[in-house]
Enzyme design. Sequence first.
Site: not given
Length: 401
Positions: A183, A186, A244
């Site tokens: 993640s 992101k 997330s």
Amino acid sequence: MPLPLDSTFFVQIITLLIIDYKYSLVLLKTKPINQTQSINLSRIPSKVHNGYKSLIEKIQLRKISQVSSSQHYDPTNFAQSNTMSIYTKQFHIFTQKNSRANTCIQQLSYTSDPIINHQKQKKSQQPQTAFKRNPRILPRHIPLSPSIPFGPPITAQSWCIINGKDGSLLAGFNEKLKCQVASITKIMTCLLSLKFVSLISLDLDNTYFTVPEAAENIGGTSAQLQTGDQLNLRDLLYGLMLPSGNDAAVTLKHNFEQTTGINFIDEMNNCAKEFGLKSTQYMNPHGLYHKFNYSSALDIGILCFQALQNEHFANIVKTKIYFSEIIDKFGNIKEILWENTNKLLDNGFQGVKTGQTKEAGPCVVEYYLDNNNSYIIVLLNCKSTDYRWNDAIKLLDWIKQ
């Protein structure tokens, strides 16, 4: 009856021995002799031939072969030893790669009696060699984990520390290694979204995006979005970075492509090139496993430095808890609370992002700021979720010394 011993006779016999001695050495340097060769008696004067034929016939060359330096002379097996016998001297042959003639001859003894020579050889415990061996060189020990002066012992497979003031690299270990980053992807998704907001002059609070079905079905960490939900762009960015949310990432990608007509993933990669991220490639907006979705600790550090220059991004990533109002597909309003997955926000850290998948392992990017220091710490593939917090604190304490 013995022949008279005059001076001419001695000169002839000595001359003969010298000639055959040199002839033997020439054979030795040119090629091995595969069978016993006797001296040509036709070259000997008839006066000498008749009286000393039996003595001269004893002067012969034994079978000679080149042997490596690892082979040793065996005095107990004289008949099969690789030795050349020439009346008064014995020689042993050793191959030496760096020698001009590729052969090194060492004189081992000076006796004409083979039995005495063998007894002398038995007394020696260490076989004599024609050259001295070089001492064995052991390989240097290379540590498999980072240690001083590269930093404190930590569990991350790769890490780096970036100067938060100018974006320069302060320290690192395997910082250019390409890794799955989960993640952490992101960070680019959020920064690119804010870039589009600026380019097409969108209002973060009054621009609403609709959640597609693909977002609800993506799996992994979630912002608890459902198909048909509507929420403003600001809330969607918080849902992306705090819990997330993979569903938030898919929603951003889908709606920006519908609004602008661009390919969101292509723009992520173009943005990476603009920042000089040489070890980074994106294939999705959320970071779930894809063979060609990867980055490095150094690239992530540089990306974070660029992202933190954006005020909206800096405010989002340092937020601990956020409340959002979402309009569902039936028109009802529901409230959702998102909590930041970064557990170090209470210890002086100002964000930025966590990440974890089976392939990437536990990862974290931390931004630390005080009156005198500003650091971006990137840790990839730590030993466990808890170890990544300990590793970050260790690196911070070490770099501040």
